[in-house]
Design a protein around this motif. Structure first.
Motif, PDB file in Angstrom:
ATOM      1  N   GLY A  13       1.272  -1.033   0.067  1.00  0.00           N
ATOM      2  CA  GLY A  13       0.031   0.300  -0.243  1.00  0.00           C
ATOM      3  C   GLY A  13       0.769   1.289   0.149  1.00  0.00           C
ATOM      4  O   GLY A  13       0.323   2.309  -0.573  1.00  0.00           O
ATOM      5  N   ARG A  65      -1.411   2.151 -10.895  1.00  0.00           N
ATOM      6  CA  ARG A  65      -0.403   2.560 -10.174  1.00  0.00           C
ATOM      7  C   ARG A  65       0.499   2.873 -10.263  1.00  0.00           C
ATOM      8  O   ARG A  65       0.752   3.798  -9.172  1.00  0.00           O
ATOM      9  CB  ARG A  65      -0.338   0.760  -8.848  1.00  0.00           C
ATOM     10  CG  ARG A  65      -1.468   0.068  -8.935  1.00  0.00           C
ATOM     11  CD  ARG A  65      -1.471  -1.316  -8.346  1.00  0.00           C
ATOM     12  NE  ARG A  65      -0.785  -2.372  -8.661  1.00  0.00           N
ATOM     13  CZ  ARG A  65       0.756  -2.456  -8.361  1.00  0.00           C
ATOM     14  NH1 ARG A  65       1.007  -2.332  -6.951  1.00  0.00           N
ATOM     15  NH2 ARG A  65       0.495  -3.437  -9.034  1.00  0.00           N
ATOM     16  N   SER A  83       0.720   2.044  -4.315  1.00  0.00           N
ATOM     17  CA  SER A  83      -0.204   0.794  -4.368  1.00  0.00           C
ATOM     18  C   SER A  83      -0.006  -0.212  -4.267  1.00  0.00           C
ATOM     19  O   SER A  83       0.049  -1.552  -4.715  1.00  0.00           O
ATOM     20  CB  SER A  83      -1.756   0.927  -4.334  1.00  0.00           C
ATOM     21  OG  SER A  83      -2.577   2.102  -4.491  1.00  0.00           O
TER      22      SER A  83
END
Length: 123
Positions: A13, A65, A83
């Motif tokens: 994350g 991402r 992420s």
């Protein structure tokens, strides 16, 4: 010569920004690609950008991402990785391709490579 940096150990994350510093070439004349290689696997394409920066392309698993960019005035390319997932763990390499308008997806499309920077994402 290419120098990749910015890797590290992060949690799932989190974000990292990789940098690729170029010297000894007219950077804007080269497309840039980021590849990665996990242990026991082949080096694979992650993202690429044309010499002008006008076009980019991403492998499916990172689309949305990761963002590739470049600053030709500074002879730098970047890979912003958000992420992050454990499966993103690999050594990341930047390469340059003198076919400036092409985004090559094969290792042999690229003429020069940096030394790689380790990205480790823990779950």
């Amino acid at each position: 010569q290419l120098q990749a940096s910015g890797g590290g150990l992060v949690q799932a994350g989190d974000s990292l920004r990789l940098s690729c510093a170029a010297s000894g070439l007219t950077f804007s004349n080269y497309a840039v690609g980021w590849f990665r290689q996990a242990p026991g696997e082949e080096r694979s394409f992650v993202a690429g950008i044309t010499g002008s920066g006008g076009s980019t392309y991403y492998t499916t698993s990172v689309r949305g991402r990761f963002t590739i960019s470049r600053d030709n005035a500074e002879n730098m390319a970047y890979l912003q990785m958000n992420s992050l997932k454990p499966e993103d763990t690999a050594v990341y390499f930047c390469g340059v391709d003198r076919a400036t308008r092409r985004i090559g997806m094969r290792v042999w499309d690229y003429d020069y490579w940096g030394q790689g920077t380790q990205v480790t994402v823990s779950s």
